[in-house]
Scaffold this active site. Structure first.
Site, PDB file in Angstrom:
ATOM      1  N   ALA A   1     -13.826  10.545 -39.558  1.00  0.00           N
ATOM      2  CA  ALA A   1     -13.635  11.652 -38.619  1.00  0.00           C
ATOM      3  C   ALA A   1     -12.364  11.457 -37.799  1.00  0.00           C
ATOM      4  O   ALA A   1     -12.165  10.409 -37.191  1.00  0.00           O
ATOM      5  CB  ALA A   1     -14.845  11.759 -37.686  1.00  0.00           C
TER       6      ALA A   1
ATOM      7  N   LYS B   1     -14.941  -6.152 -20.326  1.00  0.00           N
ATOM      8  CA  LYS B   1     -15.271  -7.308 -21.166  1.00  0.00           C
ATOM      9  C   LYS B   1     -16.049  -8.347 -20.372  1.00  0.00           C
ATOM     10  O   LYS B   1     -16.990  -8.971 -20.890  1.00  0.00           O
ATOM     11  CB  LYS B   1     -13.990  -7.904 -21.744  1.00  0.00           C
ATOM     12  CG  LYS B   1     -13.313  -6.962 -22.738  1.00  0.00           C
ATOM     13  CD  LYS B   1     -11.885  -7.413 -23.048  1.00  0.00           C
ATOM     14  CE  LYS B   1     -11.207  -6.461 -24.036  1.00  0.00           C
ATOM     15  NZ  LYS B   1      -9.750  -6.711 -24.123  1.00  0.00           N
TER      16      LYS B   1
END
Lengths: 445, 445
Positions: free
Chosen positions: B57, B217
């Site tokens: 996509a 993170k």
């Protein structure tokens, strides 16, 4: 801020119970037992099962033990421990009776966790087959580099990549000995004697200093990295017994450290197809990450096509660090028994040929005494070129010896040993070269 | 030597086929597609299934593409790709439409692999719940530190241990900028402009330079390390915009490097119980392993009770390294669909409180101008002692300034910020102290 209610451990009775048997109660076994008991709630929360240690098999029931090991769990019936549990943790070491006990454990439907590198390097496929036949797990993170999750990394984290080489410091005893020789200028024998007195080296140090322990780990690493079978007999091994204080001084003079390396390389080029696996002392440039790995620390450097260079570093031995590796395997195996699923099976589909020593790709440092005359350097450079070896650096000593010789040190670029040895032979045959003083391997670019 | 017959790939038809949909076709998506196609046999042998990419996509069907991406697989119907496959690889990034597409994928029974750190830090629990409800896998190795298998390490390899702290360099852009400032003596703005021109920094560099990428993170790292929920809003964040060339010169003068660190600590002592998660620039001693992590490389240092110190090092970004992480997850998720089993579910049982900035444990480097008189040093040492802060080192400049002041630099031992700040206030109030010149954090012992 994130809301944090009380911790939620599975209450007793709510989680299934797994029976755990431990074979051996040395430094690692003691830590495994202590942690399983002390942190039982954590293990239950992480694995989904409560672990019940049902027996700890030892040879001598009356030997003094760490108080962390409940005496009532000790037994000298190792077979009963191997065959009467869901999870069997083998920490005896060596080939027998470990092999027979592990095979019996699989036959009895247990999942097995071990740190036994010698056994896996010698009988890995047999053990994998037994696990597959039983439909249970075979885990051995502790077999390579202690607490450093090298087995996980190669078996799972690199499963989507193509590893091209692995370079590791995987034996703490030899790394400690070379370190001590390096910093104190002592001989191998002197350092070994001290290391034995301090308990850092075994009374019989053969497995460590002759490179056999590192070779077993190299075989395991190569099998996992390249999805092929590599046994102990496939590894070319040279230990550190012959390393002298002079060798280390000369390494330093070249801007290098001398390390015992375990090396696994995949070659896929016009000249060779297969894997080269070896253990030997080598020069490592001082600015290379492996050069600063000291003492009992281990480090493993993986090169892969997509990931590039990865390094894993940590404590390579000792009761607690090794227990950490064993217990992560226990959690994984326990979770599979609760939720289904399985550890990765042996992956040996690539079936790569094992290459001989001549196909290894390395760099040489070659020290020569040469005639200090015009054209000498050009002549030697010609010998390298004729043998398809490129020169990385050349250094000529400032002095000329009494017989009119200059000392010249070449460091090559990586090339197959076949070509490098031919170049050395060519140099030896050259009338410009009075003596080939030394030839050493250099690893780590 | 081990016998090596021909490689054994599952022949077409012998292995189950898994339908793979890829959302996004940027640098990482392109590499993922290329490798899945080029190394199809390897992926089949490793996972037990053949992967068939059914759709990729993209937003703009007509944009120029790498020839490795088959044009006939491109589609602008992202929902169809998300809901029509066994494995969905999400590489769009950002919160929406990534979140909606992933939830749709789970609802359609797919396993999902993503590298989307921002999404996980913001909506991790929702995604984990959706995976659990679907009974499928949720993998995100690529979300932290690119090719470095930090998620595997924390989620699986450390499952048998208690992590006490994680210290990481997890953002390559800021590490590159600080490196360039350090080696070239340039200002932040100068380096940022060059980095943007070279494509090393985004046109809008906010996510990197303000520490938000590292904070996402850090939240993921802390959740995994401590088995608790940590969201982006729980992370104290300071970026590198205010770092000056002077700061870096002074770091060097103190024998340190200045690094942007992601830090997750667990405190379990008489004063605090919980986790502290933060991102900020800090001095790191030059001989610390993180000090020599340069450029786009990432490194994560984990301290655990049993394992001790572990370090993981490698490329933190880039198409191929990130694809390596994505593809290891693809292999794991595929193997589960073939053999049963599942990825570890969210492990948040510990439910630890999030500690405020004052509870962080760190070290301070404090530079003072003080009266050059007998007793000054003793007076200042008294201030530290009164606030329960121990001094690691003290250094007095060789010169005395024109107003009769000496410049003194203290480095403390680790202590809670609460105590450290009280000591700084005490110093500021002391009549011996003419000025508190600077206060900087030092991390890494």
């Amino acid at each position: 801020m994130t809301e944090q209610p009380q911790p939620t451990f599975p209450p007793p009775g709510a989680a299934p119970v797994l029976r755990v048997g431990v074979l051996g109660s040395g430094t690692v076994g003691t830590q495994v037992v202590r942690l399983l008991l002390e942190q039982a709630d954590d293990f239950a929360a992480r694995s989904g099962a409560r672990m019940e240690i049902t027996g700890i098999a030892v040879r001598n029931l009356d030997a003094p033990r760490d108080p962390a090991v409940p005496r009532e769990l000790l037994t000298d019936d190792a077979t009963a421990v191997a065959t009467g549990n869901d999870l069997v943790v083998e920490l005896i070491g060596g080939i027998e009776p470990a092999r027979t006990l592990i095979l019996a454990a699989f036959k009895a439907g247990a999942s097995v966790i071990t740190g036994n590198k010698a056994l896996i390097a010698a009988h890995g496929p047999e053990l994998y087959d037994a696990a597959a036949a039983a439909g249970t797990d075979f885990y051995y993170e502790a077999a390579v580099a202690g607490a450093v999750p090298v087995v996980y990394a190669l078996r799972e984290s690199m499963a989507g990549d193509r590893v091209t080489s692995v370079l590791g410091i995987v034996n703490g005893t030899t790394n400690y000995i070379l370190d001590e020789m390096s910093t104190k200028g002592l001989s191998f024998d002197e350092v070994l004697a001290t290391a034995q007195a301090l308990g850092y080296a075994e009374a019989d140090p053969t497995a460590d200093v002759d490179g056999l322990d590192a070779a077993a780990k190299a075989a395991i690493i190569a099998s996992l990295a390249f999805h092929t079978r590599v046994g102990l007999s496939d590894v070319q091994v040279e230990g550190i017994r012959s390393v002298t204080a002079d060798d280390i001084r000369e390494a330093h003079a070249s801007g290098c450290e001398l390390k015992l390396l375990a090396i696994a390389q995949r070659r896929e080029d016009e000249h060779a197809h297969g894997v080269s696996v070896r253990v030997h002392p080598a020069l490592v440039p001082a600015d290379h990450p492996l050069a600063s790995v000291h003492g009992a620390y281990n480090a493993v450097l993986v090169e892969a096509e997509s990931a590039g260079r990865l390094m894993f570093y940590g404590q390579g031995a000792g009761g607690a660090p090794t227990a950490s590796a064993v217990l992560s395997d226990v959690v994984a195996a326990a979770a599979h028994r609760v939720n289904g699923g399985q550890a990765p099976r042996e992956s040996s589909y690539a079936r790569l040929p094992i290459l001989g020593p001549e196909a290894a790709v390395t760099r040489y440092q070659i020290q020569l005494r040469v005639e200090d005359a015009a054209g000498s350097l050009a002549a030697m450079a010609g010998v390298f070129a004729d043998n398809e070896v490129s020169i990385n650096s050349v250094r000529q000593s400032a002095y000329v010896t009494s017989d009119g010789a200059a000392v010249v040190t070449f460091v090559t670029h990586p090339a197959p040993v076949f070509h490098l040895d031919a170049a050395v032979e060519g140099l030896r045959a050259s009338d410009r070269v009075m003596e080939v003083v030394s030839v050493r391997r250099v690893e780590g670019q």
